[in-house]
Design a protein around this motif. Structure first.
Motif, PDB file in Angstrom:
ATOM      1  N   LYS A   1      70.336  39.724  32.583  1.00  0.00           N
ATOM      2  CA  LYS A   1      69.479  40.390  31.601  1.00  0.00           C
ATOM      3  C   LYS A   1      68.213  39.598  31.281  1.00  0.00           C
ATOM      4  CE  LYS A   1      73.303  42.887  29.367  1.00  0.00           C
ATOM      5  NZ  LYS A   1      74.276  42.574  30.454  1.00  0.00           N
ATOM      6  N   ASP A   2      68.307  38.280  31.319  1.00  0.00           N
ATOM      7  CA  ASP A   2      67.132  37.477  30.982  1.00  0.00           C
ATOM      8  C   ASP A   2      66.069  37.525  32.078  1.00  0.00           C
ATOM      9  OD1 ASP A   2      68.731  36.034  32.755  1.00  0.00           O
ATOM     10  OD2 ASP A   2      68.056  34.098  31.979  1.00  0.00           O
ATOM     11  N   ARG A   3      66.411  38.128  33.231  1.00  0.00           N
ATOM     12  CA  ARG A   3      65.446  38.300  34.325  1.00  0.00           C
ATOM     13  C   ARG A   3      65.219  39.786  34.623  1.00  0.00           C
ATOM     14  NH1 ARG A   3      68.761  34.337  36.964  1.00  0.00           N
ATOM     15  NH2 ARG A   3      69.357  35.893  38.546  1.00  0.00           N
ATOM     16  N   THR A   4      65.471  40.617  33.625  1.00  0.00           N
ATOM     17  CA  THR A   4      65.345  42.064  33.822  1.00  0.00           C
ATOM     18  C   THR A   4      64.479  42.672  32.723  1.00  0.00           C
ATOM     19  OG1 THR A   4      67.541  42.186  34.843  1.00  0.00           O
ATOM     20  CG2 THR A   4      66.594  44.235  34.023  1.00  0.00           C
ATOM     21  N   ALA A   5      63.502  43.458  33.132  1.00  0.00           N
ATOM     22  CA  ALA A   5      62.677  44.225  32.199  1.00  0.00           C
ATOM     23  C   ALA A   5      63.043  45.698  32.348  1.00  0.00           C
ATOM     24  CB  ALA A   5      61.192  44.018  32.480  1.00  0.00           C
ATOM     25  N   VAL A   6      63.290  46.355  31.219  1.00  0.00           N
ATOM     26  CA  VAL A   6      63.753  47.742  31.225  1.00  0.00           C
ATOM     27  C   VAL A   6      62.780  48.609  30.447  1.00  0.00           C
ATOM     28  CG1 VAL A   6      65.597  49.318  30.551  1.00  0.00           C
ATOM     29  CG2 VAL A   6      66.168  47.016  31.349  1.00  0.00           C
ATOM     30  N   TRP A   7      62.361  49.699  31.076  1.00  0.00           N
ATOM     31  CA  TRP A   7      61.596  50.729  30.391  1.00  0.00           C
ATOM     32  C   TRP A   7      62.496  51.950  30.253  1.00  0.00           C
ATOM     33  CZ3 TRP A   7      59.466  47.134  33.508  1.00  0.00           C
ATOM     34  CH2 TRP A   7      58.317  46.474  33.058  1.00  0.00           C
TER      35      TRP A   7
ATOM     36  N   GLU B   1      62.819  41.364  60.191  1.00  0.00           N
ATOM     37  CA  GLU B   1      63.954  41.309  59.263  1.00  0.00           C
ATOM     38  C   GLU B   1      63.430  41.158  57.837  1.00  0.00           C
ATOM     39  OE1 GLU B   1      67.850  38.505  58.179  1.00  0.00           O
ATOM     40  OE2 GLU B   1      66.666  38.092  59.988  1.00  0.00           O
ATOM     41  N   LYS B   2      63.839  42.050  56.967  1.00  0.00           N
ATOM     42  CA  LYS B   2      63.463  41.968  55.556  1.00  0.00           C
ATOM     43  C   LYS B   2      64.456  41.063  54.829  1.00  0.00           C
ATOM     44  CE  LYS B   2      64.455  45.399  52.833  1.00  0.00           C
ATOM     45  NZ  LYS B   2      64.469  46.729  52.208  1.00  0.00           N
ATOM     46  N   ILE B   3      63.935  40.058  54.111  1.00  0.00           N
ATOM     47  CA  ILE B   3      64.807  39.104  53.426  1.00  0.00           C
ATOM     48  C   ILE B   3      64.417  39.035  51.950  1.00  0.00           C
ATOM     49  CG2 ILE B   3      65.574  36.705  53.304  1.00  0.00           C
ATOM     50  CD1 ILE B   3      64.935  36.433  56.255  1.00  0.00           C
ATOM     51  N   PRO B   4      65.338  39.319  51.043  1.00  0.00           N
ATOM     52  CA  PRO B   4      65.019  39.233  49.612  1.00  0.00           C
ATOM     53  C   PRO B   4      64.908  37.777  49.144  1.00  0.00           C
ATOM     54  CG  PRO B   4      67.318  39.839  49.927  1.00  0.00           C
ATOM     55  CD  PRO B   4      66.705  39.821  51.287  1.00  0.00           C
ATOM     56  N   VAL B   5      63.899  37.512  48.340  1.00  0.00           N
ATOM     57  CA  VAL B   5      63.732  36.179  47.743  1.00  0.00           C
ATOM     58  C   VAL B   5      63.520  36.261  46.232  1.00  0.00           C
ATOM     59  CG1 VAL B   5      62.826  35.125  49.851  1.00  0.00           C
ATOM     60  CG2 VAL B   5      61.241  36.188  48.226  1.00  0.00           C
ATOM     61  N   GLY B   6      63.205  37.441  45.713  1.00  0.00           N
ATOM     62  CA  GLY B   6      62.937  37.601  44.286  1.00  0.00           C
ATOM     63  C   GLY B   6      64.192  37.568  43.447  1.00  0.00           C
ATOM     64  N   GLN B   7      64.014  37.217  42.186  1.00  0.00           N
ATOM     65  CA  GLN B   7      65.130  37.100  41.251  1.00  0.00           C
ATOM     66  C   GLN B   7      65.016  38.061  40.061  1.00  0.00           C
ATOM     67  OE1 GLN B   7      67.820  34.868  41.730  1.00  0.00           O
ATOM     68  NE2 GLN B   7      66.865  34.722  43.749  1.00  0.00           N
ATOM     69  N   TRP B   8      63.845  38.614  39.851  1.00  0.00           N
ATOM     70  CA  TRP B   8      63.632  39.483  38.701  1.00  0.00           C
ATOM     71  C   TRP B   8      63.766  40.952  39.096  1.00  0.00           C
ATOM     72  CZ3 TRP B   8      61.261  38.740  33.548  1.00  0.00           C
ATOM     73  CH2 TRP B   8      61.393  37.414  33.096  1.00  0.00           C
ATOM     74  N   THR B   9      64.069  41.781  38.081  1.00  0.00           N
ATOM     75  CA  THR B   9      64.197  43.223  38.279  1.00  0.00           C
ATOM     76  C   THR B   9      63.417  43.953  37.191  1.00  0.00           C
ATOM     77  OG1 THR B   9      66.417  42.983  39.223  1.00  0.00           O
ATOM     78  CG2 THR B   9      65.797  45.161  38.429  1.00  0.00           C
ATOM     79  N   PHE B  10      62.588  44.893  37.601  1.00  0.00           N
ATOM     80  CA  PHE B  10      61.941  45.818  36.670  1.00  0.00           C
ATOM     81  C   PHE B  10      62.537  47.190  36.947  1.00  0.00           C
ATOM     82  CE2 PHE B  10      57.613  43.392  36.295  1.00  0.00           C
ATOM     83  CZ  PHE B  10      58.278  42.323  35.718  1.00  0.00           C
ATOM     84  N   THR B  11      63.042  47.836  35.912  1.00  0.00           N
ATOM     85  CA  THR B  11      63.729  49.097  36.141  1.00  0.00           C
ATOM     86  C   THR B  11      63.395  50.108  35.054  1.00  0.00           C
ATOM     87  OG1 THR B  11      65.910  50.085  36.575  1.00  0.00           O
ATOM     88  CG2 THR B  11      65.803  48.426  34.861  1.00  0.00           C
ATOM     89  N   VAL B  12      63.462  51.371  35.423  1.00  0.00           N
ATOM     90  CA  VAL B  12      63.272  52.476  34.487  1.00  0.00           C
ATOM     91  C   VAL B  12      64.600  53.212  34.353  1.00  0.00           C
ATOM     92  CG1 VAL B  12      62.070  54.646  34.012  1.00  0.00           C
ATOM     93  CG2 VAL B  12      60.839  52.726  35.069  1.00  0.00           C
ATOM     94  N   ILE B  13      65.055  53.394  33.116  1.00  0.00           N
ATOM     95  CA  ILE B  13      66.301  54.106  32.849  1.00  0.00           C
ATOM     96  C   ILE B  13      65.977  55.399  32.100  1.00  0.00           C
ATOM     97  CG2 ILE B  13      68.457  54.084  31.528  1.00  0.00           C
ATOM     98  CD1 ILE B  13      68.703  51.128  32.078  1.00  0.00           C
ATOM     99  N   GLU B  14      66.412  56.500  32.670  1.00  0.00           N
ATOM    100  CA  GLU B  14      66.227  57.797  32.026  1.00  0.00           C
ATOM    101  C   GLU B  14      67.568  58.275  31.487  1.00  0.00           C
ATOM    102  OE1 GLU B  14      64.201  60.651  34.413  1.00  0.00           O
ATOM    103  OE2 GLU B  14      62.879  59.153  35.333  1.00  0.00           O
ATOM    104  N   ALA B  15      67.555  58.759  30.261  1.00  0.00           N
ATOM    105  CA  ALA B  15      68.807  59.216  29.663  1.00  0.00           C
ATOM    106  C   ALA B  15      68.523  60.270  28.605  1.00  0.00           C
ATOM    107  CB  ALA B  15      69.570  58.049  29.050  1.00  0.00           C
ATOM    108  N   GLY B  16      69.451  61.239  28.523  1.00  0.00           N
ATOM    109  CA  GLY B  16      69.421  62.201  27.435  1.00  0.00           C
ATOM    110  C   GLY B  16      70.276  61.676  26.291  1.00  0.00           C
ATOM    111  N   VAL B  17      69.750  61.728  25.088  1.00  0.00           N
ATOM    112  CA  VAL B  17      70.499  61.250  23.915  1.00  0.00           C
ATOM    113  C   VAL B  17      70.529  62.363  22.869  1.00  0.00           C
ATOM    114  CG1 VAL B  17      70.253  58.751  24.198  1.00  0.00           C
ATOM    115  CG2 VAL B  17      68.356  60.048  23.247  1.00  0.00           C
ATOM    116  N   ASP B  18      71.666  63.051  22.816  1.00  0.00           N
ATOM    117  CA  ASP B  18      71.817  64.156  21.873  1.00  0.00           C
ATOM    118  C   ASP B  18      73.012  63.982  20.951  1.00  0.00           C
ATOM    119  OD1 ASP B  18      69.708  66.228  22.602  1.00  0.00           O
ATOM    120  OD2 ASP B  18      70.622  65.860  24.567  1.00  0.00           O
ATOM    121  N   SER B  19      73.675  62.828  21.040  1.00  0.00           N
ATOM    122  CA  SER B  19      74.849  62.605  20.210  1.00  0.00           C
ATOM    123  C   SER B  19      75.132  61.108  20.138  1.00  0.00           C
ATOM    124  CB  SER B  19      76.072  63.317  20.798  1.00  0.00           C
ATOM    125  OG  SER B  19      76.438  62.723  22.039  1.00  0.00           O
TER     126      SER B  19
END
Length: 377
Positions: free
Chosen positions: A279-285, A244-262
């Motif tokens: 947000k205080d436990r999230t790192a965003v690239w 059984e997989k059980i989550p224990v972590g509290q932080w998130t590292f994530t990559v966000i891809e977006a087009g910005v033309d306007s």
């Protein structure tokens, strides 16, 4: 028989990419994840906890990190078995031989210093393949298990290893790659019932009885399923295994891809960031591509500045991003520029329209000029 498999705690990890304000919170979160493992072991009546390598980030750590680790482990109600890995091998400078470790090692904490079967609880033994250097010259798991006999009836044997199995496309220059076919043969021949491996920081099932539990707290933006431990049940007579997989972590590292033309695209990105919880436990690239006017780029910079105040990290992944800035006349109309500022604007606009190395710098400077002029208007 039930136990918790985990690995790659890497306590003392510096996380240099985080800000000075976020780094201590992240380091504390890694210890908090270990504390949750102890609580989980008690709640789910696990017999012991097995840590498959890289308990510590390195062998050269401040003694306070060891002391805090033991402060958490002292609250565990079950035995804890530690396997040295590539980050903390049993070499001449091993942290496991340091005064800070030896003097205060809890009675219920055992370090697997060789491959002698260790009876962690009655009827259950662990065979470990500890690392003795950062660059082993052979498959350590194969060496540790070469002379194993078949498991006695009513008993259970677990193999604890660290490193990449051959099916995961590991470092081809490494001599320590773990032969997956050999692991399968060990299980099929009844010489062990389960194999737990460290080194891969995301939870991964090689087979139904060969698992990487992963790191209990995320360590990299490239990890696809971090922050878990495994609760493993092995029936002593039939040797049926369930995991059984059980989550224990509290932080998130994530990559966000977006087009910005306007400007609308910038607003959409702003809303997307605002919707992220904790947000205080999230790192965003961010991977951003597109073409923006100077005004829209200035607004994007403001959005990212504000997000940077809220998140543990907001970083533009430069190598994968490509934002062009177009200096439209209407962006600066009404700002009342004259004299030196107007001359600077004209010069920067000419450079920003070029295709040499200075164009990007000029585009950034245009954005700063726009924000400066607007703030003073």
């Amino acid at each position: 028989m039930r136990f918790i498999a985990t690995g790659d705690w890497q306590l003392g990890m510096t996380a240099h990419f985080l800000s000075a304000e976020a780094r201590p919170r992240y380091q504390r979160a890694r210890l908090d994840a270990i504390r949750r493992i102890g609580e989980l072991a008690a709640e789910r009546e696990a017999a012991f906890v097995l840590v498959c390598g890289d308990v510590f980030e390195s062998n050269q750590l401040d003694r306070a990190i060891v002391a805090r680790t033991f402060d958490v482990l002292n609250d565990f109600t079950v035995p804890v078995v530690l396997l040295p890995g590539n980050h903390d091998p049993l070499d001449a400078s091993s942290i496991y031989d340091s005064q800070a470790f030896v003097a205060r090692q809890p009675a219920e904490v055992t370090v697997l210093r060789d491959s002698t079967p260790f009876e962690v609880v009655p009827g259950v033994e662990i065979v470990g393949a500890p690392w003795f250097s950062k660059r082993p010259l052979s498959d350590l798991v194969a060496s540790a298990t070469a002379d194993l006999a078949e498991v006695a009836p009513g008993s259970v044997r677990i193999i604890a290893g660290h490193g990449a199995v051959s099916s995961l496309d590991p470092d081809r220059e490494s001599l320590a790659t773990i032969d997956e076919a050999n692991l399968r043969h060990i299980l099929d021949s009844g010489r062990a019932q389960f194999i737990a491996l460290g080194d891969r920081h995301a939870t991964y099932s090689v087979t139904d009885r060969i698992w990487y539990p992963g790191s209990p707290e995320v360590t990299s933006r490239r990890e696809d399923d971090p922050g878990n431990v495994l609760l493993v049940d092995i029936e002593s007579e039939s040797h049926v295994v369930s995991v059984e997989k059980i989550p224990v972590g509290q932080w998130t590292f994530t990559v966000i891809e977006a087009g910005v033309d306007s400007d609308d695209d910038v607003s959409a990105l702003e809303a997307r960031l605002a919707a992220i919880p904790d947000k205080d436990r999230t790192a965003v690239w961010l991977v951003l591509t597109g073409t923006l006017s100077t005004a829209a780029k200035a607004r994007l910079d403001e959005v990212l500045d504000h997000a940077g105040d809220l998140f543990a990290l907001v970083s533009l992944w430069e190598r994968h991003s490509d934002i062009a800035v177009v200096a439209a006349d209407e962006d600066f109309a009404g700002l009342g520029l004259s004299g030196y500022l107007q001359e600077s604007l004209d010069e920067l606009a000419d450079r920003a329209a070029g295709d040499d190395a200075s164009a990007s710098t000029a585009q950034d400077a245009l954005g700063l000029l726009y924000r400066f002029a607007r703030s003073g208007a």
